[in-house]
Scaffold this motif. Structure first.
Motif, short mmCIF file in Angstrom:
data_model
loop_
_atom_site.label_atom_id
_atom_site.label_comp_id
_atom_site.label_asym_id
_atom_site.label_seq_id
_atom_site.Cartn_x
_atom_site.Cartn_y
_atom_site.Cartn_z
N SER A 1 0.83 -1.21 0.00
CA SER A 1 0.00 0.00 0.00
C SER A 1 0.85 1.25 0.00
CB SER A 1 -0.94 0.01 1.21
OG SER A 1 -1.92 -0.99 1.07
N LYS A 2 1.93 1.25 0.75
CA LYS A 2 2.84 2.39 0.76
C LYS A 2 3.42 2.63 -0.63
CE LYS A 2 4.63 2.27 5.51
NZ LYS A 2 5.86 2.04 6.31
N GLN A 3 3.80 1.56 -1.30
CA GLN A 3 4.35 1.67 -2.64
C GLN A 3 3.31 2.23 -3.61
OE1 GLN A 3 7.47 1.30 -3.70
NE2 GLN A 3 6.87 1.78 -5.78
N VAL B 1 0.86 9.29 -5.94
CA VAL B 1 1.24 10.67 -5.66
C VAL B 1 2.18 11.20 -6.74
CG1 VAL B 1 2.56 12.15 -4.07
CG2 VAL B 1 0.85 10.57 -3.17
N ASN B 2 3.16 10.40 -7.15
CA ASN B 2 4.08 10.84 -8.20
C ASN B 2 3.35 11.09 -9.51
OD1 ASN B 2 6.33 10.81 -6.56
ND2 ASN B 2 6.89 8.73 -7.11
N ALA B 3 2.39 10.24 -9.84
CA ALA B 3 1.62 10.44 -11.07
C ALA B 3 0.80 11.72 -10.99
CB ALA B 3 0.71 9.23 -11.31
N LEU C 1 -0.11 17.40 -12.41
CA LEU C 1 -0.26 18.78 -11.96
C LEU C 1 0.73 19.69 -12.69
CD1 LEU C 1 -1.14 21.11 -10.07
CD2 LEU C 1 0.55 20.23 -8.44
N TYR C 2 2.00 19.28 -12.73
CA TYR C 2 3.02 20.11 -13.39
C TYR C 2 2.71 20.25 -14.88
CZ TYR C 2 5.87 19.77 -9.15
OH TYR C 2 6.34 19.85 -7.88
#
Length: 65
Positions: free
Chosen positions: A21-23, A29-31, A36-37
């Protein structure tokens, strides 16, 4: 933590669930940050640059060519 607890199949299974789950959270989040950027860059391109390449971009292409 005792050695017997660390080798317990239930403990190992729960630990793996938590790590998985952490992974998955990190990947998500990275995606989202990447998206967003991209959206911020797209908005700047449309609103500020009028959907045209910035001057420094044109110079870069000419220099590389």
């Amino acid at each position: 933590m005792s050695n017997s607890v660390q080798h317990n199949p239930l403990f190992i299974s729960i630990k793996e669930l938590i790590e998985d789950s952490k992974q998955q959270v990190a990947v998500t989040v990275n995606a989202e940050i990447t998206l967003l950027y991209w959206k911020v860059g797209k908005r700047i391109n449309v609103e500020v640059l009028g959907n045209e390449r910035a001057e420094y971009g044109k110079q870069g292409v000419a220099t590389i060519s």
